[in-house]
Design an enzyme around this catalytic site. Sequence first.
Site, mmCIF file in Angstrom:
data_model
loop_
_atom_site.group_PDB
_atom_site.id
_atom_site.type_symbol
_atom_site.label_atom_id
_atom_site.label_comp_id
_atom_site.label_asym_id
_atom_site.label_seq_id
_atom_site.Cartn_x
_atom_site.Cartn_y
_atom_site.Cartn_z
ATOM 1 C CG HIS A 110 -1.893 -1.014 1.363
ATOM 2 N ND1 HIS A 110 -2.046 -1.762 2.509
ATOM 3 C CD2 HIS A 110 -2.829 -1.466 0.497
ATOM 4 C CE1 HIS A 110 -3.031 -2.625 2.348
ATOM 5 N NE2 HIS A 110 -3.519 -2.484 1.123
ATOM 6 C CE LYS A 129 -10.599 -6.894 1.560
ATOM 7 N NZ LYS A 129 -9.552 -5.934 1.245
ATOM 8 N NE ARG A 176 -3.049 -8.008 -4.386
ATOM 9 C CZ ARG A 176 -3.822 -8.393 -3.393
ATOM 10 N NH1 ARG A 176 -3.306 -8.639 -2.227
ATOM 11 N NH2 ARG A 176 -5.114 -8.566 -3.549
ATOM 12 C CB SER A 182 -4.445 -6.378 4.651
ATOM 13 O OG SER A 182 -3.938 -5.110 4.314
#
Length: 165
Positions: A17, A42, A91, A129
């Site tokens: 990040h 999440k 990613r 994360s």
Amino acid sequence: MITAIYPGSFDPITFGHLDIIKRSVRVVDELIVGVVFSHNAKNALFSVDERVRMIEEVTKDLEHVKVVPFRGLLIDFAKDMKADVIIRGLRAITDFEYELQMSQTNHRLHAEIETMFLTTSVEYSYLSSSVVKEVAKFGGDVSQFVPEISAMELRKKMKQKGECK
């Protein structure tokens, strides 16, 4: 003047990040790191206030970065912040498929706001994360994945939950 939003849950902020933040401030005049209150897929380990505080700490030396929590649709937040651009990190190709769909939807909702994709630096392409939280849960060393403030807060949070060795 170009104002951009870099949104995310940042639960916690990682070096990946931070890499996107540092690269973004080189191409925009103002960067707003938008910290979403919740995300339907999440369960946040950290409160929004804790996440904002960690991001403010690791970006304190960067000029023209502001950290703002938000609820609701990203495109509405971007309009409220008078942003020109939404920045998204990629990613892998699977990220692109989802992000393309979201950018096209946002474009239909508010065509004046563009989406800019930044590919993750190679050294962070595997990092998320979720992976960091999993390593921390089992007492692993996360210092190579996250800034010190995140590592410290992760250790504290995992001890509180009784999940850290």
